[in-house]
Design an enzyme around this catalytic site. Structure first.
Site, PDB file in Angstrom:
ATOM      1  N   PHE A 191       2.673   8.251  -0.962  1.00 51.04           N
ATOM      2  CA  PHE A 191       1.757   7.047  -0.786  1.00 51.04           C
ATOM      3  C   PHE A 191       0.422   7.457  -1.198  1.00 51.04           C
ATOM      4  CE2 PHE A 191       5.367   6.559   2.697  1.00 51.04           C
ATOM      5  CZ  PHE A 191       6.189   6.214   1.849  1.00 51.04           C
TER       6      PHE A 191
ATOM      7  N   TRP B 291       0.859  -1.239   0.027  1.00 48.81           N
ATOM      8  CA  TRP B 291       0.112  -0.016  -0.008  1.00 48.81           C
ATOM      9  C   TRP B 291       0.897   1.049  -0.177  1.00 48.81           C
ATOM     10  CZ3 TRP B 291      -0.265   3.914   3.689  1.00 48.81           C
ATOM     11  CH2 TRP B 291      -1.287   4.762   3.403  1.00 48.81           C
ATOM     12  N   HIS B 292       1.949   1.111   0.626  1.00 48.84           N
ATOM     13  CA  HIS B 292       2.988   2.533   0.748  1.00 48.84           C
ATOM     14  C   HIS B 292       3.638   2.693  -0.468  1.00 48.84           C
ATOM     15  CE1 HIS B 292       2.708   1.548   4.942  1.00 48.84           C
ATOM     16  NE2 HIS B 292       2.817   2.831   5.275  1.00 48.84           N
ATOM     17  N   GLY B 293       3.881   1.832  -1.620  1.00 50.01           N
ATOM     18  CA  GLY B 293       4.470   2.023  -2.693  1.00 50.01           C
ATOM     19  C   GLY B 293       4.546   1.077  -3.632  1.00 50.01           C
TER      20      GLY B 293
END
Lengths: 311, 479
Positions: free
Chosen positions: B479, B321-323
């Protein structure tokens, strides 16, 4: 209104009051600091005042730090160095244009080089030269805080000021004819720091794909044409650098093609172009670092350059 | 527009807050629409073209929410969730998927270089939670204006906290909405100033130490043991102060407008184990992943194996989800492994009847070291850079070289000291806010002039530093 709310309201007003007072105070102090302490010892402002004081000269030289620090004409001659560090062609062109509108030079020397097409030279936060170099000099009526480069360095200036005992130290000296001079000599063999500096320096000057189509080439061509239109003889020059710098840079594809393009442009416009990169290959003592001459080198080179331009 | 930009601090916020309270005197609806307007302006300053994406996403999800409320169809819910995830997949993960396919299966698909819309991961997650809650029948009052503000509310639009519709919508509909609450405004100003000070004086300062070391690792240069640890500890502080600063500022802005946003950080580096770390770090994301992923996967109901598998799935996806990079997946995987080990150790400790290490300081230090080691994968831009740095950190150094560099230790410790003091010896922003709230309620006993003056001083100095050129983006914006 309950006491709790009344206290909160009072404190909110206190907060806003303190912020307003502090911001106004900080802005006034900063303006005074820049105007009275920083600008008088800043090479750009010295150069700016010098530029506006010049009227009729034999030779006027324009360029970036390599010219500014590397061209030290004889004292008393009517040769002036009007270059300043990190200028891009847009700024140089503007400066030359204003110069030709109000002043006179019998001849002009213009520094060129691949590095002047590097991306960082076109950052947004650059000085608007119409503010500083136009004959009307609007900068004199503005706050020094409006100068993006002074403002961007404000915290560093404060730090310097306090660490140096309430003054702004300046390692360089400003000559009577506009050169910024440094006495230091490059360490031979190069130190670890110099290797690091070389890597950084080369990296920041690497030309990106498509550099050939930069508008800058047009600006350079138009500047050459503008000078020729005034019937002022012009000489283009690339300044000496150390072999420690030039050897890895020669390996870069775009650098070589940038120099070729400069050569072609000079030939098309029928102006002499002098490529001096390897001129002082065996004279490391003429350099203050890998790509800038020092005071000794700058004096020596100024004489040679004026001769070689063959005006 | 960034929270730490002059136009935001000196123009946008004063205009927004003043117009909000002025309009609220006449109509709550107008005040609410005014906030929606300012939020959309805030978003469009970054890229006006993506405003259309935000607005259409809000509209479509609102309609889907309505349909789900009426029909409670699983198929429709699957469509709504897939459509939201699909939009993140397109904007955020398309090039990652193409790149992975090209390197694994030697396909030759061209990278699309889609520009990532700011905050898409945050506002999409909020909307997923909304459609799920509509499906579950948990949402009673539906109103487009409130929904639009819930998604676009500028303090939390770009980097959270990830808010649930129910925890904010009732505040929009409350009869006190828009009424000037001086206590909240004062608290908001103080918390906002704390956040801004954390960003300007701590996060940006320590970033200057971390960035060159990670750049060196990414460029394939060799790091020393001391450098690697110094770089990664610096980054641990940087990301904490950067992200928690943003959350403080969001909470502060909310309070200035009389609204309460959920807490996102509670001194995570004071955690004595990884489980506690995840209860205090990015709390609203952990809550989202727990409620909408971990529990639906079965949570801890189907035995230890399923529980650990579920934990690992959640952490891997949380990392992703962060990247769009394998480094984030690895980071999530490391934390998944940490959590599994932590749960295992807890079980064994419970059987033994006493913990393995009972000293809280040692536990905090161990947790911080583990988290710091994992951050290497989060921060490094290349996998090789991360692996090299992590390898250097866990390999005992050459003693001769290490002792020669020992002279640097006091200097490095000095650089880290301010962050360490604030992290471990001071109360967090929420504790400060609660303490202030109590004091505000007892005006006879406590005088708030000093904290107010300190906050105003901090705010002014931050504005001055920003004015003088100190300016940087928040890490979580990407993000």
């Amino acid at each position: 209104m309950s006491k709790e709310i009344a206290e909160s309201k009072k404190n909110t007003v206190l907060f806003i009051g303190i912020v307003a007072f502090m911001l106004i105070t900080l802005i006034v102090i900063s303006e005074l600091f820049l105007r009275l302490v920083v600008a008088p010892s800043d090479n750009f402002y010295k150069q700016l005042n010098f530029y506006h004081s010049v009227e009729n000269v034999d030779i006027a030289a324009f360029g970036d730090s390599r010219m500014s620090q590397g061209f030290y004409p004889e004292d008393g001659s009517r040769v002036v160095n009007l270059a300043y560090a990190s200028e891009n062609f847009e700024q140089i062109a503007q400066k030359i244009d204003y110069f030709l509108q109000t002043k006179h030079a019998d001849k002009i020397i213009l520094q060129v080089g691949h590095h002047m097409f590097a991306d960082y030279r076109f950052d947004d936060d650059r000085r608007d030269y119409s503010v500083f170099f136009s004959p009307e000099q609007p900068w004199r009526k503005q706050l020094h805080l409006q100068d993006p480069e002074l403002r961007g360095q404000l915290l560093n200036y404060w730090q310097l000021f306090f660490l140096a005992g309430f003054k702004i130290p300046n390692q360089s000296s400003f000559s009577d004819n506009g050169a910024v001079l440094l006495d230091m000599e490059m360490t031979i063999p190069p130190t670890e720091d110099q290797f690091y500096y070389r890597k950084e320096r080369i990296a920041e000057h690497i030309l990106k794909d498509g550099f050939e189509s930069r508008e800058t080439w047009d600006i350079l061509r138009k500047t050459i044409q503008r000078i020729k239109a005034e019937n002022v003889p012009l000489c283009l020059v690339s300044f000496p650098v150390t072999a420690f710098y030039s050897e890895p840079v020669y390996e870069l594809e775009h650098t070589v093609s940038a120099f070729k393009k400069i050569e072609e442009l000079a030939a098309e416009e029928k102006v002499p172009y002098l490529m001096y990169w390897d001129y002082y290959e065996d004279e490391p003592t003429y350099f203050r670092n890998l790509d800038h001459l020092n005071k000794t080198g700058a004096r020596e080179f100024a004489n040679d350059l004026i001769d070689d331009c063959g005006f | 527009m960034l929270f730490n930009s002059l136009e935001f601090l000196l123009l946008f916020v004063p205009l927004c807050v003043c117009s909000f309270y002025i309009l609220a005197r006449f109509s709550q609806k107008a005040a609410l629409l005014n906030l929606v307007f300012f939020s959309l302006v805030f978003y469009s300053v970054w890229n006006p073209y993506y405003l259309a994406l935000l607005v259409s996403s809000i509209s479509v999800n609102y309609i889907l929410g309505g349909l789900l409320q009426k029909h409670q169809s699983k198929l429709l819910l699957a469509f709504a969730v897939t459509a939201n995830l699909g939009s993140i997949a397109y904007f955020k993960y398309l090039d990652f998927l193409i790149g992975t396919s090209n390197s694994l299966f030697e396909t030759e698909w061209t990278l699309q270089h889609v520009i990532l819309p700011l905050g898409i991961s945050f506002f999409t997650f909020q909307q997923i939670s909304y459609v799920i809650e509509c499906y579950r029948g948990e949402i009673k009052d539906r109103d487009f204006k409130s929904y639009a503000l819930f998604v676009s509310f500028f303090p939390q639009l770009i980097a959270g906290p990830i808010v649930r519709f129910q925890e904010i919508s009732h505040q929009f509909l409350d009869k006190t909405f828009g009424q000037v609450n001086w206590t909240k405004i004062l608290l908001g100003l103080i918390i906002f100033s704390i956040g801004l000070s954390k960003k300007v004086f701590l996060a940006d300062d320590i970033a200057a130490q971390a960035t060159p070391i990670f750049a060196k690792a990414d460029a394939g240069e060799t790091l020393t043991f001391l450098e690697a640890w110094f770089g990664s500890i610096s980054y641990s502080f940087q990301i904490y102060f950067d992200f928690s600063a943003y959350s403080d500022m969001a909470i502060g802005l909310g309070l200035m407008l009389g609204l309460t946003l959920p807490v996102n950080f509670l001194s995570p580096y004071k955690a004595t184990n990884i489980i506690d770390f995840w209860r205090t770090w990015h709390i609203t994301l952990s809550r989202f992943l727990r409620d909408y992923l971990y529990f639906p996967l079965g949570g801890n109901r189907d035995g230890k194996f399923r529980r650990y598998t579920n934990l690992m799935i959640v952490m891997l996806l949380g990392g992703l989800w962060h990247g769009a990079s394998w480094n984030f997946v690895i980071w999530g995987g490391i934390h998944g492994a940490y959590l599994m080990i932590n749960h295992g150790v807890r079980l064994v400790s419970a059987k033994r009847g006493k913990p393995f290490i009972s000293n809280a300081v040692i536990n905090v230090a161990l947790t911080f070291i583990c988290v710091t080691l994992a951050w290497v994968f989060f921060r490094a831009e290349t996998l090789d850079g991360a692996l090299h740095m992590a390898y250097v950190m866990i390999t005992p150094p050459d003693w001769e070289q290490f002792s020669a560099k020992m002279i640097l230790l006091p200097k490095l410790a000095y650089l880290l000291l301010p962050c360490a003091v604030v992290t471990w010896l001071m109360p967090n922003s929420i504790q400060i806010m609660e303490a202030l709230e109590k004091r505000i309620q007892q005006p006879e006993q406590f005088n708030l002039k000093i904290p107010t003056a300190l906050a105003a001083f901090g705010f002014s100095m931050c504005v001055y530093f920003i004015f003088a050129g100190v300016y940087s983006e928040f890490i979580y914006f990407q993000f």
